[in-house]
Design an enzyme around this catalytic site. Sequence first.
Site, mmCIF file in Angstrom:
data_model
loop_
_atom_site.group_PDB
_atom_site.id
_atom_site.type_symbol
_atom_site.label_atom_id
_atom_site.label_comp_id
_atom_site.label_asym_id
_atom_site.label_seq_id
_atom_site.Cartn_x
_atom_site.Cartn_y
_atom_site.Cartn_z
ATOM 1 C CG ASP A 13 -1.841 -1.273 1.355
ATOM 2 O OD1 ASP A 13 -2.255 -1.734 0.181
ATOM 3 O OD2 ASP A 13 -1.893 -1.938 2.276
ATOM 4 C CE LYS A 16 2.689 -2.499 -4.111
ATOM 5 N NZ LYS A 16 2.346 -2.223 -2.810
ATOM 6 C CG HIS A 41 -2.038 -1.770 -7.293
ATOM 7 N ND1 HIS A 41 -1.288 -1.929 -6.416
ATOM 8 C CD2 HIS A 41 -1.858 -2.936 -8.043
ATOM 9 C CE1 HIS A 41 -0.476 -3.230 -6.057
ATOM 10 N NE2 HIS A 41 -0.848 -3.702 -7.423
ATOM 11 N NE ARG A 144 6.476 -31.480 -5.731
ATOM 12 C CZ ARG A 144 7.423 -31.766 -5.128
ATOM 13 N NH1 ARG A 144 8.449 -32.400 -5.776
ATOM 14 N NH2 ARG A 144 7.582 -32.295 -3.926
ATOM 15 C CD GLN A 224 0.654 -9.259 -2.780
ATOM 16 O OE1 GLN A 224 1.300 -10.094 -3.330
ATOM 17 N NE2 GLN A 224 -0.530 -9.537 -2.232
ATOM 18 N NE ARG A 305 -4.213 -0.028 2.979
ATOM 19 C CZ ARG A 305 -4.259 0.858 1.802
ATOM 20 N NH1 ARG A 305 -3.995 2.188 1.817
ATOM 21 N NH2 ARG A 305 -4.810 0.495 0.705
HETATM 22 P P1 GDP Z 1 -0.494 0.121 -3.811
HETATM 23 O O1 GDP Z 1 -1.255 -1.246 -3.640
HETATM 24 O O2 GDP Z 1 1.130 0.237 -3.369
HETATM 25 O O3 GDP Z 1 -0.800 0.698 -5.330
HETATM 26 O O4 GDP Z 1 -1.239 1.302 -2.841
HETATM 27 P P2 GDP Z 1 -2.780 1.303 -2.522
HETATM 28 O O5 GDP Z 1 -3.544 1.794 -3.720
HETATM 29 O O6 GDP Z 1 -3.305 0.211 -1.803
HETATM 30 O O7 GDP Z 1 -2.675 2.689 -1.504
HETATM 31 C C1 GDP Z 1 -2.245 3.955 -1.927
HETATM 32 C C2 GDP Z 1 -3.439 4.914 -1.711
HETATM 33 O O8 GDP Z 1 -2.642 6.014 -1.560
HETATM 34 C C3 GDP Z 1 -4.161 5.166 -3.133
HETATM 35 O O9 GDP Z 1 -5.443 5.576 -2.784
HETATM 36 C C4 GDP Z 1 -3.591 6.304 -3.789
HETATM 37 O O10 GDP Z 1 -4.585 6.897 -4.539
HETATM 38 C C5 GDP Z 1 -3.020 7.182 -2.645
HETATM 39 N N1 GDP Z 1 -1.916 7.953 -3.059
HETATM 40 C C6 GDP Z 1 -0.618 7.601 -3.882
HETATM 41 N N2 GDP Z 1 0.242 8.367 -3.816
HETATM 42 C C7 GDP Z 1 -0.377 9.743 -2.947
HETATM 43 C C8 GDP Z 1 0.231 10.566 -2.400
HETATM 44 O O11 GDP Z 1 1.381 11.125 -2.853
HETATM 45 N N3 GDP Z 1 -0.678 11.120 -1.684
HETATM 46 C C9 GDP Z 1 -1.831 11.113 -1.360
HETATM 47 N N4 GDP Z 1 -2.423 11.808 -0.418
HETATM 48 N N5 GDP Z 1 -2.230 9.796 -1.633
HETATM 49 C C10 GDP Z 1 -1.697 9.225 -2.668
#
Ligand code: GDP
Length: 443
Positions: A13, A16, A41, A144, A224, A305
Amino acid sequence: MANLLVLGTQWGDEGKGKIVDLLTPAFDVVARYQGGHNAGHTVYVSGKKIVLHLIPSGILRPGTLCVIGNGLVISPAAFFKETSDLEAQGVDVDPSRIAVSRSAHLIMPWHPLVERVSEELRGEKKIGTTCRGIGPAYEDKAARLGIRAGDLADLRVLREKIEENVAAKGRVFATFGLPPIDAESVYREYAGWGEKFGPYLQDVSELLHERMKRGDKVLFEGAQGALLDLDHGTYPFVTSSSSTAGGASTGLGVGPKAIHGVLGITKAYTTRVGSGPFPTELHDERGRTIAARGDEFGATTGRPRRCGWFDAVAVRYACRVNGVDRIALTKPDVLGGIGDISVCTGYRYKGAVLKSFPPETWALEKVVPEYRTFAGWPDSLHGAADPESLPRAFADYVRALEDLVETRVAVISTGVERAETVLIESELSGLLDLDRIRRGRGA
Ligand code: GDP
């Protein structure tokens, strides 16, 4: 550099999805190498929220080929739900854009059932998995007994393998008090999936080899976090596959020399879903504030989380295990305006200070973090895109993190949108084609 591996350096999270989507314009192919539909994601494109589980985040950029490697375990039902959800959002999911490895293992109807029961049997020691059958599918792969996507192409083989599995699992099911499995109905269901799946199935290793031979650039996508890796993570509170950089080679059938650089996605604080040690976890109001501001709820499960301070010991370890060249630092905007910010610089354990991450999870449960405190930065960091506009206190924090984790920061993400990103061009220039990124950033 031609091909880049992008992975998370914490417990997942890290953001990525956003970074892979941002960088995709510099690549022709995005290839994922491990995990299942337990990954989630969230990517925002012009205000529209898109959640990906199995399909690489490169799918949101037209023209990019998305590859799902043999290192994944696939639920056909989850795959087709995701393709139809994406299609409803206007994303092209034609088989010409998605190649699934014929050697990827399939999640069968018995896998989620077995997982739920074995989690229950663990009682207080449960791992906190998503119970989607991912762990048991990997167990069958190692035993297997697994059924692979390519087996769907021959109905005789498929029937035989299902019967073999049902016979092997009958006793386990009876012990668990689960109803017997009807081999015939599983066969009919999967024969149906086979027809739909056919156009997506390919020899992915050969496909990647041919694409790289003709000069295409590949982004390898880790789904992950590195600390959830089966070998190098906080075992047993890990996922069942190799999320670290080495997994890209085995999970796609490419030699290690095809990976030319590694970008580690690192959140400015730490989060963790499910059970397991988490030395910097905050159990107070500050943890809840970070969770609320960072919207820290699982994209796949909706589970809250656990949140805590940045752990430089853990991230330095992840940088070492994965050979991380540069870091993309995400979500520092979430910490803006909350006051002083702490960073864990070492672990105190049995009277000494450990400078490296202990491989024994039981020791990690007992360490006491040592912190260094930094002056916080204002909320105005949110949405920043210009390196010159970064608040002084934040720039100092980044310098200190770089020293602590012994890796330079090349990207700073300041919000969910593509444009809300600071590119440190001097640090990125050796890793990818910056012109292609600049053109795609505003798109
Ligand atoms: P991933 O599984 O690593 O892709 O991460 P997730 O999608 O589970 O969680 C990341 C969350 O943070 C998502 O809702 C993104 O839109 C959000 N996000 C990503 N980069 C940023 C950032 O720089 N700032 C903020 N506020 N949110 C972000």
